[in-house]
Design a protein around this motif. Structure first.
Motif, mmCIF file in Angstrom:
data_model
loop_
_atom_site.group_PDB
_atom_site.id
_atom_site.type_symbol
_atom_site.label_atom_id
_atom_site.label_comp_id
_atom_site.label_asym_id
_atom_site.label_seq_id
_atom_site.Cartn_x
_atom_site.Cartn_y
_atom_site.Cartn_z
ATOM 1 N N THR A 21 39.067 -110.789 82.946
ATOM 2 C CA THR A 21 39.044 -110.834 84.415
ATOM 3 C C THR A 21 38.374 -109.617 85.028
ATOM 4 O O THR A 21 38.507 -109.386 86.228
ATOM 5 C CB THR A 21 40.486 -110.928 84.968
ATOM 6 N N SER A 22 37.660 -108.840 84.235
ATOM 7 C CA SER A 22 37.072 -107.602 84.743
ATOM 8 C C SER A 22 35.576 -107.711 85.011
ATOM 9 O O SER A 22 34.894 -106.701 85.134
ATOM 10 C CB SER A 22 37.334 -106.465 83.744
ATOM 11 N N GLU A 23 35.063 -108.917 85.122
ATOM 12 C CA GLU A 23 33.621 -109.088 85.267
ATOM 13 C C GLU A 23 33.049 -108.494 86.552
ATOM 14 O O GLU A 23 31.856 -108.234 86.622
ATOM 15 C CB GLU A 23 33.234 -110.580 85.162
ATOM 16 N N ASN A 24 33.873 -108.241 87.537
ATOM 17 C CA ASN A 24 33.369 -107.690 88.799
ATOM 18 C C ASN A 24 33.474 -106.172 88.903
ATOM 19 O O ASN A 24 33.101 -105.595 89.926
ATOM 20 C CB ASN A 24 34.091 -108.348 89.981
ATOM 21 N N LEU A 25 33.976 -105.526 87.866
ATOM 22 C CA LEU A 25 34.066 -104.066 87.886
ATOM 23 C C LEU A 25 32.674 -103.464 87.786
ATOM 24 O O LEU A 25 31.784 -104.029 87.166
ATOM 25 C CB LEU A 25 34.918 -103.562 86.729
ATOM 26 N N ARG A 28 44.480 -98.958 85.725
ATOM 27 C CA ARG A 28 43.974 -100.050 84.892
ATOM 28 C C ARG A 28 42.455 -99.929 84.744
ATOM 29 O O ARG A 28 41.839 -99.054 85.351
ATOM 30 C CB ARG A 28 44.369 -101.397 85.483
ATOM 31 N N ALA A 29 41.870 -100.815 83.984
ATOM 32 C CA ALA A 29 40.426 -100.791 83.729
ATOM 33 C C ALA A 29 39.657 -100.679 85.046
ATOM 34 O O ALA A 29 39.968 -101.361 86.013
ATOM 35 C CB ALA A 29 39.991 -102.041 82.973
ATOM 36 N N GLY A 30 38.667 -99.790 85.059
ATOM 37 C CA GLY A 30 37.841 -99.581 86.241
ATOM 38 C C GLY A 30 38.305 -98.447 87.129
ATOM 39 O O GLY A 30 37.552 -97.971 87.979
ATOM 40 N N ASP A 31 39.544 -97.997 86.971
ATOM 41 C CA ASP A 31 40.091 -96.960 87.840
ATOM 42 C C ASP A 31 39.624 -95.557 87.471
ATOM 43 O O ASP A 31 39.502 -94.696 88.342
ATOM 44 C CB ASP A 31 41.623 -96.982 87.816
#
Length: 174
Positions: free
Chosen positions: A29-33, A60-63
């Motif tokens: 679900t991280s494709e928009n990071l 979390r991922a991207g932070d």
């Protein structure tokens, strides 16, 4: 490709990794990071597998950007990476986070070289492993290295904290 036998079946050494990735990607679900650190944080920490840097600080991922090496030391490579992170990737805070029960803080350079030599016969004396005899003092020196590095963005704030691998708590050192 080298293969090794496991219970009579040839299994590639990385099949478990590729299989786990299939499961991971099925729920991805991280494709928009983007490559920017959303929370403006970079964490310099150890490569120890007991450390989950994002979870430790509630992110979390991207932070945040995560920079890892043995002992969580601020090396030239860490500084080089922080230059990129502070100018191009949204980082304005740096947490230097070594941990308790760290091998780099349990012996000196000679001890690490001897341990490697005893295990593999390899002479590594040409390498500097940046061992730590006094973790709080080394952490304070690493903070000063970052704060005084001339190529970092001016607004960068730095904090040091030691992560306790037994309790999960951070102890600020500044």
């Amino acid at each position: 490709m080298k293969r090794f036998p496991t219970e009579g079946v040839l299994v590639d050494k990385f099949d478990d990794i590729l299989e786990a990735n299939k499961i991971f990607s099925s729920n991805f679900t991280s494709e928009n990071l983007t490559g920017t650190a959303v929370k403006g944080l970079a964490i310099v920490t150890c490569m120890d597998s007991r450390i989950d840097p994002l979870k430790i600080v509630g992110m979390r991922a991207g932070d945040a950007k995560i920079l890892r090496n043995a002992g969580a030391r601020v090396t030239e490579d860490v500084l080089r990476t922080l230059v990129l992170a502070t100018h191009l990737l949204g980082v304005n805070r740096v947490l230097v986070m070594p941990h308790t029960d760290c091998r780099m803080a349990s012996t000196d350079e000679d001890g690490i070289h001897a341990a490697i030599s005893n295990k593999s016969g390899m002479d590594t004396r040409s390498l500097d492993f940046h061992t730590i005899s006094d973790q709080p003092s080394a952490l304070l020196k690493d903070i000063v290295k970052i704060e005084s590095y001339p190529f970092l963005a001016n607004e960068v704030r730095v904090m040091g904290a030691i992560y306790d691998v037994k309790s999960g708590l951070l102890t600020a050192i500044n």
